[in-house]
Scaffold this motif. Structure first.
Motif, short mmCIF file in Angstrom:
data_model
loop_
_atom_site.label_atom_id
_atom_site.label_comp_id
_atom_site.label_asym_id
_atom_site.label_seq_id
_atom_site.Cartn_x
_atom_site.Cartn_y
_atom_site.Cartn_z
N ALA A 1 -86.20 55.76 -4.49
CA ALA A 1 -85.03 55.28 -5.22
C ALA A 1 -84.51 53.98 -4.62
N ALA A 2 -84.42 53.91 -3.29
CA ALA A 2 -83.94 52.70 -2.63
C ALA A 2 -84.89 51.54 -2.88
N ASP A 3 -86.19 51.80 -2.81
CA ASP A 3 -87.18 50.75 -3.06
C ASP A 3 -87.11 50.27 -4.52
N SER A 4 -86.79 51.18 -5.43
CA SER A 4 -86.68 50.81 -6.84
C SER A 4 -85.49 49.89 -7.07
N LEU A 5 -84.37 50.17 -6.41
CA LEU A 5 -83.22 49.28 -6.52
C LEU A 5 -83.57 47.90 -5.96
N ALA A 6 -84.30 47.88 -4.84
CA ALA A 6 -84.73 46.60 -4.26
C ALA A 6 -85.68 45.88 -5.21
N LYS A 7 -86.53 46.64 -5.89
CA LYS A 7 -87.45 46.03 -6.85
C LYS A 7 -86.70 45.43 -8.03
N TRP A 8 -85.63 46.10 -8.47
CA TRP A 8 -84.76 45.53 -9.51
C TRP A 8 -84.28 44.14 -9.09
N VAL A 9 -83.76 44.07 -7.86
CA VAL A 9 -83.23 42.80 -7.36
C VAL A 9 -84.34 41.74 -7.32
N GLU A 10 -85.50 42.12 -6.80
CA GLU A 10 -86.61 41.17 -6.71
C GLU A 10 -87.06 40.70 -8.09
N THR A 11 -87.06 41.60 -9.04
CA THR A 11 -87.47 41.24 -10.41
C THR A 11 -86.50 40.24 -11.01
N PHE A 12 -85.21 40.52 -10.90
CA PHE A 12 -84.21 39.60 -11.45
C PHE A 12 -84.18 38.28 -10.67
N GLU A 13 -84.45 38.34 -9.37
CA GLU A 13 -84.52 37.11 -8.59
C GLU A 13 -85.61 36.18 -9.14
N GLY A 14 -86.76 36.77 -9.47
CA GLY A 14 -87.85 35.97 -10.02
C GLY A 14 -87.52 35.38 -11.38
N ILE A 15 -86.70 36.08 -12.15
CA ILE A 15 -86.30 35.59 -13.47
C ILE A 15 -85.26 34.47 -13.34
N ILE A 16 -84.37 34.59 -12.36
CA ILE A 16 -83.29 33.63 -12.19
C ILE A 16 -83.75 32.34 -11.50
N GLN A 17 -84.73 32.44 -10.61
CA GLN A 17 -85.11 31.28 -9.80
C GLN A 17 -85.46 30.03 -10.61
N PRO A 18 -86.25 30.13 -11.70
CA PRO A 18 -86.55 28.90 -12.47
C PRO A 18 -85.31 28.22 -13.02
N LEU A 19 -84.29 29.01 -13.32
CA LEU A 19 -83.04 28.43 -13.82
C LEU A 19 -82.35 27.63 -12.72
N LEU A 20 -82.33 28.16 -11.51
CA LEU A 20 -81.67 27.46 -10.40
C LEU A 20 -82.43 26.19 -10.01
N ASN A 21 -83.71 26.15 -10.31
CA ASN A 21 -84.49 24.96 -9.98
C ASN A 21 -84.02 23.73 -10.76
N THR A 22 -83.31 23.96 -11.87
CA THR A 22 -82.84 22.85 -12.70
C THR A 22 -81.32 22.73 -12.69
N ALA A 23 -80.64 23.63 -12.00
CA ALA A 23 -79.18 23.67 -12.04
C ALA A 23 -78.56 22.98 -10.83
N THR A 24 -77.40 22.41 -11.04
CA THR A 24 -76.59 21.89 -9.94
C THR A 24 -75.44 22.86 -9.72
N LEU A 25 -75.53 23.63 -8.64
CA LEU A 25 -74.56 24.69 -8.42
C LEU A 25 -73.24 24.15 -7.88
N PRO A 26 -72.12 24.65 -8.40
CA PRO A 26 -70.82 24.22 -7.88
C PRO A 26 -70.52 24.83 -6.52
N HIS A 27 -71.35 25.77 -6.10
CA HIS A 27 -71.19 26.42 -4.81
C HIS A 27 -72.56 26.88 -4.36
N GLU A 28 -72.70 27.19 -3.10
CA GLU A 28 -73.99 27.60 -2.58
C GLU A 28 -74.32 29.03 -3.02
#
Length: 205
Positions: free
Chosen positions: A131-158
């Protein structure tokens, strides 16, 4: 087709896990609720731990299958990597969450991953770790989906893609609890829309 008694055991045990947690669910409480005898139970499962493991495996398969399906749909929407990320979240809250709620009209009863993490000690360590590993996998999956967006974004904060993925999972799990407490069937979809709008604002800045 799944045996009727087996299906009843799984459905009732899942309901009790979500309502009471693993520590508040027992073989006797499941048998009493289903009217199934212990000998019938033993024809399908060795123990309640066996039921818990089966439920968790099925739940993980379903949850990650949904994510993979939506990711595949988002992949077909555009060639722009950042827009694919945004398309995923839009599809997630519009096509999946909204459709689900319009059919069921009730808040989700809970998340099995967090139930078993929070109920550590009431089931085996193997079940907890999965169960704990599955929650971590959720985070890793969404991290991979979000990363391409951040590659083109200028964040107002870190912020990193991992931190935003943690935010999304926290929003989802928290919204499930709050939606249930307030009997608001659409709270999770609204919170997910706000998160999606926030990500879109990062790209537009």
């Amino acid at each position: 087709m799944m045996d009727g008694a087996r299906q009843k055991i799984l459905a009732e045990t899942k309901l009790q896990f979500l309502e009471r947690g693993p520590g508040g669910t027992s073989l006797n409480s499941v048998l009493e609720a289903t009217g199934i005898t212990e000998s019938e139970f033993r024809e399908h499962f060795e123990s309640m731990e066996d039921v818990a493991w089966t439920l968790l495996q099925d739940y993980a398969k379903g949850e990650f299958g949904i994510i993979a399906k939506i990711a595949g749909q988002a992949e077909q929407t555009t060639d722009n990597l950042a827009e694919k990320s945004l398309a995923f979240f839009k599809l997630f809250y519009e096509d999946f969450l909204m459709d689900w709620y319009e059919v069921n009209q009730v808040p989700p009863t809970g998340d099995l991953f967090s139930v078993f993490v929070y109920g550590r000690g009431a089931t085996s360590e193997q079940t907890y770790e999965f169960a704990a590993d599955s929650l971590a996998k959720w985070v890793e999956t969404f991290e991979g989906i979000i990363q391409p967006l951040l590659n083109t974004a200028t964040l107002p904060h870190e912020a990193t893609a991992r931190e935003l993925a943690n935010m999304m999972v926290s929003i989802n799990l928290g919204a499930i609890i709050l939606g249930r407490a307030t009997d608001d069937a659409f709270l999770l979809s609204r919170q997910q829309r706000l998160f999606s709008d926030y990500l879109r604002s990062l790209v537009s800045q």
